[in-house]
Design a protein around this motif. Structure first.
Motif, PDB file in Angstrom:
ATOM      1  N   THR A  56     -10.690  -1.031  -1.678  1.00  0.00           N
ATOM      2  CA  THR A  56      -9.197  -0.496  -2.246  1.00  0.00           C
ATOM      3  C   THR A  56      -8.635  -0.322  -1.291  1.00  0.00           C
ATOM      4  OG1 THR A  56     -10.124  -0.649  -4.781  1.00  0.00           O
ATOM      5  CG2 THR A  56      -7.706  -0.030  -3.281  1.00  0.00           C
ATOM      6  N   GLN A  57      -9.355   1.237  -0.903  1.00  0.00           N
ATOM      7  CA  GLN A  57      -8.763   1.277   0.533  1.00  0.00           C
ATOM      8  C   GLN A  57      -9.013   0.646   1.948  1.00  0.00           C
ATOM      9  OE1 GLN A  57     -10.383   5.303   0.467  1.00  0.00           O
ATOM     10  NE2 GLN A  57      -9.182   6.176  -1.877  1.00  0.00           N
ATOM     11  N   LYS A  58     -10.169   0.148   1.864  1.00  0.00           N
ATOM     12  CA  LYS A  58     -10.697   0.050   3.125  1.00  0.00           C
ATOM     13  C   LYS A  58      -9.700  -1.742   3.251  1.00  0.00           C
ATOM     14  CE  LYS A  58     -14.688  -2.270   5.659  1.00  0.00           C
ATOM     15  NZ  LYS A  58     -16.432  -2.990   5.115  1.00  0.00           N
ATOM     16  N   LYS A  59      -9.221  -2.267   2.133  1.00  0.00           N
ATOM     17  CA  LYS A  59      -8.522  -3.550   2.007  1.00  0.00           C
ATOM     18  C   LYS A  59      -6.801  -3.488   1.978  1.00  0.00           C
ATOM     19  CE  LYS A  59      -8.260  -8.077   1.140  1.00  0.00           C
ATOM     20  NZ  LYS A  59      -8.354  -8.950   2.474  1.00  0.00           N
ATOM     21  N   ALA A  60      -6.886  -2.222   1.608  1.00  0.00           N
ATOM     22  CA  ALA A  60      -5.041  -1.478   1.760  1.00  0.00           C
ATOM     23  C   ALA A  60      -5.120  -1.696   3.882  1.00  0.00           C
ATOM     24  CB  ALA A  60      -5.209  -0.505   0.463  1.00  0.00           C
ATOM     25  N   ILE A  61      -6.175  -0.822   4.446  1.00  0.00           N
ATOM     26  CA  ILE A  61      -5.397  -0.061   6.008  1.00  0.00           C
ATOM     27  C   ILE A  61      -5.823  -1.602   6.172  1.00  0.00           C
ATOM     28  CG2 ILE A  61      -6.605   0.668   7.281  1.00  0.00           C
ATOM     29  CD1 ILE A  61      -7.517   2.663   5.740  1.00  0.00           C
ATOM     30  N   GLU A  62      -6.550  -2.340   6.019  1.00  0.00           N
ATOM     31  CA  GLU A  62      -6.908  -3.767   6.954  1.00  0.00           C
ATOM     32  C   GLU A  62      -5.708  -4.233   6.906  1.00  0.00           C
ATOM     33  OE1 GLU A  62      -9.053  -7.577   5.498  1.00  0.00           O
ATOM     34  OE2 GLU A  62     -10.625  -6.525   5.718  1.00  0.00           O
ATOM     35  N   ILE A  63      -4.760  -4.938   5.711  1.00  0.00           N
ATOM     36  CA  ILE A  63      -3.534  -5.549   5.266  1.00  0.00           C
ATOM     37  C   ILE A  63      -2.439  -4.860   5.994  1.00  0.00           C
ATOM     38  CG2 ILE A  63      -2.174  -6.462   3.448  1.00  0.00           C
ATOM     39  CD1 ILE A  63      -4.164  -6.178   1.695  1.00  0.00           C
ATOM     40  N   ILE A  64      -2.471  -3.573   5.807  1.00  0.00           N
ATOM     41  CA  ILE A  64      -1.009  -2.709   6.744  1.00  0.00           C
ATOM     42  C   ILE A  64      -1.468  -2.689   7.823  1.00  0.00           C
ATOM     43  CG2 ILE A  64      -0.165  -0.624   7.146  1.00  0.00           C
ATOM     44  CD1 ILE A  64      -0.881   0.200   4.174  1.00  0.00           C
ATOM     45  N   ASN A  65      -2.536  -2.728   8.630  1.00  0.00           N
ATOM     46  CA  ASN A  65      -2.832  -2.952  10.259  1.00  0.00           C
ATOM     47  C   ASN A  65      -2.613  -4.480  10.319  1.00  0.00           C
ATOM     48  OD1 ASN A  65      -3.709  -0.404  10.691  1.00  0.00           O
ATOM     49  ND2 ASN A  65      -6.173  -1.269  10.257  1.00  0.00           N
ATOM     50  N   GLN A  66      -2.795  -5.752   9.398  1.00  0.00           N
ATOM     51  CA  GLN A  66      -2.213  -6.886  10.041  1.00  0.00           C
ATOM     52  C   GLN A  66      -0.756  -7.724   9.662  1.00  0.00           C
ATOM     53  OE1 GLN A  66      -5.221  -9.149   7.741  1.00  0.00           O
ATOM     54  NE2 GLN A  66      -7.441  -8.287   8.707  1.00  0.00           N
ATOM     55  N   THR A  67      -0.786  -6.222   9.433  1.00  0.00           N
ATOM     56  CA  THR A  67       1.126  -6.809   8.967  1.00  0.00           C
ATOM     57  C   THR A  67       2.047  -5.826   9.672  1.00  0.00           C
ATOM     58  OG1 THR A  67       0.831  -5.924   6.758  1.00  0.00           O
ATOM     59  CG2 THR A  67       0.241  -8.359   6.650  1.00  0.00           C
ATOM     60  N   ILE A  68       2.200  -4.711   8.658  1.00  0.00           N
ATOM     61  CA  ILE A  68       3.499  -3.424   9.069  1.00  0.00           C
ATOM     62  C   ILE A  68       3.258  -3.077  10.522  1.00  0.00           C
ATOM     63  CG2 ILE A  68       4.162  -1.532   8.462  1.00  0.00           C
ATOM     64  CD1 ILE A  68       5.016  -3.658   6.771  1.00  0.00           C
ATOM     65  N   LEU A  69       1.178  -2.669  11.038  1.00  0.00           N
ATOM     66  CA  LEU A  69       1.013  -2.173  12.436  1.00  0.00           C
ATOM     67  C   LEU A  69       1.142  -2.613  13.329  1.00  0.00           C
ATOM     68  CD1 LEU A  69      -0.801   1.103  10.833  1.00  0.00           C
ATOM     69  CD2 LEU A  69       1.634   0.697  11.419  1.00  0.00           C
ATOM     70  N   LYS A  70       0.928  -4.535  12.594  1.00  0.00           N
ATOM     71  CA  LYS A  70       0.671  -5.539  13.837  1.00  0.00           C
ATOM     72  C   LYS A  70       1.744  -5.429  15.112  1.00  0.00           C
ATOM     73  CE  LYS A  70      -0.474 -10.376  14.876  1.00  0.00           C
ATOM     74  NZ  LYS A  70      -0.810 -11.412  14.229  1.00  0.00           N
ATOM     75  N   ASN A  71       2.178  -5.122  16.055  1.00  0.00           N
ATOM     76  CA  ASN A  71       3.041  -5.547  17.495  1.00  0.00           C
ATOM     77  C   ASN A  71       3.453  -4.421  17.306  1.00  0.00           C
ATOM     78  OD1 ASN A  71       1.405  -7.752  18.475  1.00  0.00           O
ATOM     79  ND2 ASN A  71       2.718  -8.960  17.053  1.00  0.00           N
ATOM     80  N   ARG A  72       2.853  -3.150  16.593  1.00  0.00           N
ATOM     81  CA  ARG A  72       4.121  -2.028  16.529  1.00  0.00           C
ATOM     82  C   ARG A  72       3.666  -0.441  17.680  1.00  0.00           C
ATOM     83  NH1 ARG A  72       7.960  -0.735  12.718  1.00  0.00           N
ATOM     84  NH2 ARG A  72       7.994   1.057  12.882  1.00  0.00           N
ATOM     85  N   LYS A  73       4.146   0.486  18.408  1.00  0.00           N
ATOM     86  CA  LYS A  73       3.352   0.728  19.055  1.00  0.00           C
ATOM     87  C   LYS A  73       2.978   2.582  18.157  1.00  0.00           C
ATOM     88  CE  LYS A  73       5.750  -0.259  23.144  1.00  0.00           C
ATOM     89  NZ  LYS A  73       6.392   0.315  24.640  1.00  0.00           N
ATOM     90  N   GLU A  74       2.271   3.097  18.438  1.00  0.00           N
ATOM     91  CA  GLU A  74       1.941   3.999  17.768  1.00  0.00           C
ATOM     92  C   GLU A  74       2.141   5.511  18.321  1.00  0.00           C
ATOM     93  OE1 GLU A  74      -2.597   4.528  17.334  1.00  0.00           O
ATOM     94  OE2 GLU A  74      -2.487   2.244  16.508  1.00  0.00           O
TER      95      GLU A  74
END
Length: 218
Positions: free
Chosen positions: A200-218
């Motif tokens: 569940t944690q792995k899937k949540a991170i995968e979704i966040i990386n592909q949506t919220i964090l996509k194209n955002r500078k860390e």
């Protein structure tokens, strides 16, 4: 429907029935985002931590206190108004990642599908309570109510409702997911919460990386 807000921060809401694992996932995601360098605020409904929310949350969870369904709705909306006014919106204004355990998706699932209250009335009160601020991402932790209720101690008003009630709640969540996909909003994302905590944690991170964090500078 416009799923947006004008604040620099991002709002991630976790939704799902009883025992889906939202409370466990929130601190994990908070740590993950902080490690990525983001400022993170975590909150929940109905108890967002303020004096007012704690008071009303206790009243809502105590099945010994008799409440009409409209009274329950109004208390939930007062808590939502407090949460968005004092925690969510101030955090978004400051550009923070904001994690919220339950919000407007629960009103549709529980109050509309579960209890059968008038949807238009729910939507009107809900929009006012959260000042029409929508989530950037909603993670729906989907679980069979039989499994979810076995995981969680049934000690509150909502937990003690019938299995049929919780099945209607699940249907309400899945209906919102379908509506989101039909409208191509891309806000709702499904996670199978019957899997292990790690999956569940792995899937949540995968979704966040592909949506919220996509194209955002860390």
């Amino acid at each position: 429907m416009d799923y947006s807000h004008d604040y620099p921060g991002k709002l991630i809401i976790l939704e799902g029935g009883e025992g889906a694992g939202k409370t466990t996932l929130i601190p994990f995601l908070k740590d993950y985002l902080q490690e990525k360098g983001y400022e993170v605020v975590a909150t929940k409904e109905p108890d967002c931590g303020t004096k007012l929310c704690r008071k009303y949350s206790k009243k809502l969870s105590n099945e010994k206190i008799k409440l009409f369904l409209e009274e329950m709705l109004d208390l939930l909306m007062l808590c939502r108004k407090e949460n968005y006014g004092k925690i969510v919106i101030p955090a978004l204004r400051k550009g923070k990642m904001t994690l919220c355990d339950r919000s407007y998706g629960s009103a549709y699932a529980y109050q509309y599908r579960g209890y059968g209250l008038d949807l238009n009335n729910i939507l009107k009160k809900d929009a006012l309570a959260r000042r029409n601020v929508y989530a950037d991402l909603i993670l729906l932790l989907d679980i069979d109510p039989v499994i979810g209720l076995e995981r969680k101690k049934r000690e509150g008003r909502f937990e003690k409702e019938s299995l049929e009630f919780h099945k209607r709640v699940r249907d309400g969540y899945l209906e919102q997911l379908r509506l989101d996909r039909k409208g191509k909003h891309g806000v709702w994302h499904l996670i199978n919460a019957e899997n292990s905590t790690e999956e569940t944690q792995k899937k949540a991170i995968e979704i966040i990386n592909q949506t919220i964090l996509k194209n955002r500078k860390e």
